[in-house]
Scaffold this active site. Structure first.
Site, short mmCIF file in Angstrom:
data_model
loop_
_atom_site.label_atom_id
_atom_site.label_comp_id
_atom_site.label_asym_id
_atom_site.label_seq_id
_atom_site.Cartn_x
_atom_site.Cartn_y
_atom_site.Cartn_z
N TYR A 166 7.16 -1.64 6.06
CA TYR A 166 6.01 -1.11 5.32
C TYR A 166 5.50 -2.14 4.32
O TYR A 166 4.30 -2.43 4.25
CB TYR A 166 6.42 0.17 4.59
CG TYR A 166 5.34 0.74 3.70
CD1 TYR A 166 4.22 1.35 4.25
CD2 TYR A 166 5.46 0.69 2.31
CE1 TYR A 166 3.22 1.89 3.44
CE2 TYR A 166 4.47 1.22 1.49
CZ TYR A 166 3.36 1.82 2.06
OH TYR A 166 2.38 2.34 1.24
N LYS A 170 1.87 -4.21 4.43
CA LYS A 170 0.90 -4.08 3.35
C LYS A 170 0.59 -5.44 2.72
O LYS A 170 -0.54 -5.69 2.28
CB LYS A 170 1.41 -3.11 2.28
CG LYS A 170 1.38 -1.65 2.71
CD LYS A 170 -0.05 -1.14 2.87
CE LYS A 170 -0.11 0.35 3.08
NZ LYS A 170 -1.48 0.88 3.15
#
Length: 266
Positions: A166, A170
């Protein structure tokens, strides 16, 4: 009448964006979700200036169709695109990179592929689908939700090693936003990656794995922010972010900021 399209409006941050923006009857707001009818809170919104559309970040054709529907209502333009939808790792994928054993490498790789497919490629799909409308808009802003744990300096200071797929996706997303900012500055389109802070968005009780990650998160974050009081509500987060978004200009295009408008992530 300013127009806003919110990708990922079914709950949490996206839903709160829709509620706050649609509270002004002068705004035209499009709530876009994979299954609008499957979200009772979203489907229950009955306002003349709100339009619910179906689309998926991983399906470019569905995003093109949503953009076409927006165009019908606005006459071919869009002022602000808000990319909120994202894939957050869960279960084993929240653990650190070194926690994956020799027989779990495919699980590790699949977690990265899924995260990048939604959080990076999906956002590229969304932006590209709506660019023709944004070029004809008045405000010309693309707002994409990122996260403070994608910041390299913050990761090192807080020693936060969890949710690698994650966080990495990002961080890559922040670079994508910078690339768009460079490419479309001459068109007057301003791009911003913004962290909403740590926000309470779950509608279900946390799992034991979620609680374990959250406890570690609290410990890590307080190394850099000892006075941090914990997560904030979607209402608090969106209220803060809207101030940043409203004041954001083309001269600042491509930046990665917090909901405070700086590099203070909590």
């Amino acid at each position: 009448m300013p127009s806003y399209a919110i990708i990922g409006a079914s709950r949490g941050i996206g839903l709160e964006f829709l509620k706050q923006l649609s509270a002004d009857p002068k705004n035209t707001v499009f709530g876009i979700a994979r299954n609008p009818a499957g979200s009772p809170k979203l489907a229950s919104i009955n306002a003349a200036n709100v339009h619910l559309l179906k689309a998926d970040l991983t399906d470019r054709k569905s995003l093109d169709s949503a953009a076409a529907e927006v165009s019908k209502v606005t006459g071919g333009s869009l002022d602000v695109l808000i990319n909120n939808a994202a894939l957050l790792s869960s279960g084993k994928e929240q653990q650190s990179l070194g926690a994956f054993g020799p027989d779990e490498q495919e699980l590790l790789a699949e977690g990265f592929r899924e995260a990048f497919n939604v959080n990076v490629i999906g956002v590229v799909n969304s932006i590209n689908a709506f660019l023709p409308l944004l070029k004809k808009g008045s405000l010309k802003k693309v707002i994409t939700l990122s996260t403070g744990i994608a910041d390299l300096d913050f990761t090192l200071k807080s020693e936060f090693a969890l949710s690698p797929a994650y966080c990495a996706s990002k961080a890559a997303l922040n670079m994508v936003i910078a690339k768009y900012a460079v490419e479309y500055k001459s068109d007057g389109i301003a791009f911003l990656a913004i962290s909403p802070g740590v926000v309470i968005t779950s509608e279900a009780p946390p799992t034991p794995e979620d609680l374990e990650v959250f406890k570690k998160l609290m410990v890590s974050f307080r190394k850099d922010y000892p006075d941090w009081k914990g997560p904030i509500t979607p209402e608090e987060s969106i209220t803060a972010m809207r101030k940043v978004i409203d004041g954001f200009t083309i001269e600042e295009s491509g930046q990665f900021l917090s909901h405070w408008g700086n590099k203070r992530w909590l």
